[in-house]
Write a protein that holds these residues in place. Structure first.
Motif, mmCIF file in Angstrom:
data_model
loop_
_atom_site.group_PDB
_atom_site.id
_atom_site.type_symbol
_atom_site.label_atom_id
_atom_site.label_comp_id
_atom_site.label_asym_id
_atom_site.label_seq_id
_atom_site.Cartn_x
_atom_site.Cartn_y
_atom_site.Cartn_z
ATOM 1 N N VAL A 69 131.565 -6.331 79.253
ATOM 2 C CA VAL A 69 130.284 -6.922 79.519
ATOM 3 C C VAL A 69 129.187 -5.980 79.431
ATOM 4 N N GLU A 70 128.090 -6.214 78.670
ATOM 5 C CA GLU A 70 127.049 -5.280 78.569
ATOM 6 C C GLU A 70 125.858 -6.073 78.588
ATOM 7 N N TYR A 71 125.033 -5.448 79.402
ATOM 8 C CA TYR A 71 123.700 -5.971 79.964
ATOM 9 C C TYR A 71 122.611 -5.043 79.003
ATOM 10 N N GLN A 72 121.496 -5.882 78.695
ATOM 11 C CA GLN A 72 120.302 -5.266 77.906
ATOM 12 C C GLN A 72 119.699 -4.462 78.701
ATOM 13 N N GLY A 73 119.136 -3.518 78.187
ATOM 14 C CA GLY A 73 118.311 -2.563 79.101
ATOM 15 C C GLY A 73 117.314 -3.221 80.004
ATOM 16 N N ASP A 74 116.534 -4.384 79.622
ATOM 17 C CA ASP A 74 115.816 -5.141 80.630
ATOM 18 C C ASP A 74 116.489 -6.026 81.453
ATOM 19 N N GLY A 75 117.613 -6.263 81.140
ATOM 20 C CA GLY A 75 118.245 -7.483 81.906
ATOM 21 C C GLY A 75 118.035 -8.940 81.397
ATOM 22 N N SER A 76 117.600 -8.878 80.252
ATOM 23 C CA SER A 76 116.887 -10.463 79.865
ATOM 24 C C SER A 76 118.258 -10.932 79.101
ATOM 25 N N LYS A 77 119.239 -10.124 78.643
ATOM 26 C CA LYS A 77 120.298 -10.718 77.870
ATOM 27 C C LYS A 77 121.446 -9.944 78.220
ATOM 28 N N VAL A 78 122.741 -10.530 78.441
ATOM 29 C CA VAL A 78 124.073 -10.172 78.973
ATOM 30 C C VAL A 78 124.977 -10.745 77.658
ATOM 31 N N THR A 79 125.610 -9.431 77.215
ATOM 32 C CA THR A 79 126.720 -9.948 76.039
ATOM 33 C C THR A 79 128.150 -9.686 76.547
ATOM 34 N N LEU A 80 128.923 -10.725 76.298
ATOM 35 C CA LEU A 80 130.014 -10.920 76.828
ATOM 36 C C LEU A 80 131.219 -10.890 75.489
ATOM 37 N N TYR A 81 132.016 -9.810 75.645
ATOM 38 C CA TYR A 81 132.999 -9.608 74.401
ATOM 39 C C TYR A 81 134.369 -10.267 75.082
ATOM 40 N N TYR A 82 134.775 -10.952 74.164
ATOM 41 C CA TYR A 82 136.068 -11.544 74.485
ATOM 42 C C TYR A 82 137.126 -11.583 73.288
ATOM 43 N N THR A 83 138.330 -11.941 73.682
ATOM 44 C CA THR A 83 139.554 -11.904 72.633
ATOM 45 C C THR A 83 140.112 -13.227 72.809
ATOM 46 N N SER A 84 140.477 -13.929 71.714
ATOM 47 C CA SER A 84 140.780 -15.244 71.768
ATOM 48 C C SER A 84 141.855 -15.430 70.469
ATOM 49 N N GLU A 85 142.903 -15.932 70.426
ATOM 50 C CA GLU A 85 143.686 -16.265 69.203
ATOM 51 C C GLU A 85 143.454 -17.515 68.568
ATOM 52 N N GLY A 86 142.712 -18.151 69.076
ATOM 53 C CA GLY A 86 142.037 -19.549 68.248
ATOM 54 C C GLY A 86 140.828 -19.698 68.525
ATOM 55 N N ARG A 87 140.090 -21.181 68.244
ATOM 56 C CA ARG A 87 138.760 -21.308 68.377
ATOM 57 C C ARG A 87 138.534 -21.628 69.867
ATOM 58 N N VAL A 88 137.408 -21.293 70.283
ATOM 59 C CA VAL A 88 136.917 -21.773 71.785
ATOM 60 C C VAL A 88 135.603 -22.470 71.814
ATOM 61 N N ASP A 89 135.525 -23.264 72.653
ATOM 62 C CA ASP A 89 134.589 -24.176 72.864
ATOM 63 C C ASP A 89 133.684 -23.885 73.837
ATOM 64 N N PHE A 90 132.333 -23.446 73.447
ATOM 65 C CA PHE A 90 131.650 -22.686 74.212
ATOM 66 C C PHE A 90 130.630 -23.419 74.980
ATOM 67 N N ARG A 91 130.290 -24.581 74.971
ATOM 68 C CA ARG A 91 129.228 -25.642 75.248
ATOM 69 C C ARG A 91 129.241 -25.544 76.710
#
Length: 402
Positions: free
Chosen positions: A158-180
């Motif tokens: 997980v990586e937060y942007q410097g001002d905290g307005s956005k958070v980036t989540l890195y993930y691994t998966s073998e197939g397609r994931v439904d993010f809705r």
């Protein structure tokens, strides 16, 4: 050197004496690039022209930015840079002409380069450090939410942007994931803009880190940034057994170090005949069963009797192949080869009892010395010998003093 977490005060590393400006994230992460062109300027250099800089963020993420000529920024400075929404905070890792070379290598488009706003203020640094401290807790909570939704994925960083307005989540998966539904849950839980990025298993091991089978830190987590594809052909060229348990790294894929010496093996094997070579001898046909790159030998055995192996130098082998091409059947391999050289292990490297033998011999020598000394003591202490020695001494004294 200790890690920044243990050698720091006020969240600034003191062990490396850079006071938080080392640009590596922590003392064990990937090292910054050495700027060997720092004192060299191009002929078109002008102080009023905008300059390009390389800024490092968490782990191995880097990006290029442009700064105004009025800003005096050096390597190691913490800066506030432009982002898609709000601003981000990073550490300057490279300046000068070497940045343009890196941009050309990575094919960066100049019109898409973002700007550097300013040097980070103490308030910017405090906000940045506070959000960095939350990343581990957010990662565990994100894993729990994805598991509750039954999604086949793994949140690895997980990586937060410097001002905290956005958070980036890195993930691994073998197939397609439904993010809705997942993104809705994350937005409510973290109250930030969510950015999901899928990475490979090699990139995951680079972010997590660890110790390899060689006993050192993983190459991907210390210095390797270019993840090239590795296939089993690299192992075959190096005459390695195709064993997935030995050839796979911690990421589950083939080890990246298989590519390190591949070019040397390919160049060396260019002088070798084909491993599919078959020799026609008087005893029958012989085929290649092993290739020794270092000794420049190829081992052959008969199809009828595969127990005995015969090493042949590649230069002699080429002559034998030419004879076969002319239709000449060569002599048996055992007659062609020279007498076998008897190898003597002088240092007894393969002998497990080499130290025991030496101690036994030393003990025998010591026991022999002890027995000799005891015999000498008995002879000296014997009264008969003492009388003889005293009489002989008196005779010698009379002769010397008549």
């Amino acid at each position: 050197m200790e890690t920044c977490g243990s050698c720091s005060s006020n969240n600034l590393p003191q062990g490396c004496k850079n006071n938080g400006a080392c640009g590596t994230g922590n003392c064990n992460s990937k090292l910054s690039v050495f700027d060997w062109l720092s004192n060299i300027h191009s002929p078109e250099f002008n102080n009023h022209q905008p300059q390009y800089l390389e800024v490092r963020f968490k782990n191995d993420r880097k990006d290029f930015y442009i700064k105004d000529s009025s800003l005096a920024i050096n390597i190691g400075d913490i800066v506030a840079v432009e982002a898609s929404s709000g601003h981000d905070v990073g550490v300057v890792s490279l300046t000068g002409e070497l940045v343009k070379i890196q941009m050309k290598k990575k094919k960066v488009k100049y019109e898409e380069i973002l700007k550097i706003y300013r040097k980070a203020t103490p308030k910017d640094v405090d906000i940045w450090q506070n959000f960095k401290a939350k990343e581990n807790r957010v990662m565990l909570e994100a894993r729990k939410i994805s598991k509750d939704l039954g999604l086949q994925m793994k949140i690895c960083d997980v990586e937060y942007q410097g001002d905290g307005s956005k958070v980036t989540l890195y993930y691994t998966s073998e197939g397609r994931v439904d993010f809705r539904q997942l993104i809705k849950e994350y937005a409510v839980a973290f109250r930030s803009k969510i950015d999901m990025r899928q990475i490979g298993y090699r990139q995951e091991s680079a972010k997590v880190g660890g110790i390899g089978s060689c006993g050192r830190e993983l190459c991907c987590s210390t210095w390797l940034t270019d993840f090239r594809s590795v296939n089993t052909a690299a192992a075959r060229y190096q005459q390695l057994s195709i064993n997935p348990q030995k050839l796979a790294g911690q990421c589950g894929k083939l080890k990246c170090c298989l590519n390190f010496e591949l070019d040397i093996y390919v160049d060396a094997l260019a002088d070798f005949p084909s491993s599919q070579t078959i020799l026609d001898t008087e005893k029958g046909k012989a085929f290649c069963i092993k290739v020794d790159v270092f000794r420049k030998q190829m081992w052959f055995t008969y199809t009828d009797n595969s127990i005995s192996w015969y090493p042949i130098n590649i230069y002699d082998l080429k002559k034998l192949i030419e004879l076969n091409k002319k239709g000449i059947i060569i002599k048996p391999l055992d007659e062609l080869l020279e007498k076998e050289i008897v190898k003597v292990d002088l240092i007894e490297e393969n002998n497990l009892n080499r130290f025991e033998k030496r101690t036994k011999s030393n003990n025998k020598k010591r026991s022999n010395n002890k027995t000799k000394s005891k015999k000498n003591e008995k002879l000296l202490n014997n009264p008969v010998n003492e009388k003889k020695n005293s009489g002989q001494r008196k005779k010698n004294s009379r002769k010397n003093n008549p």
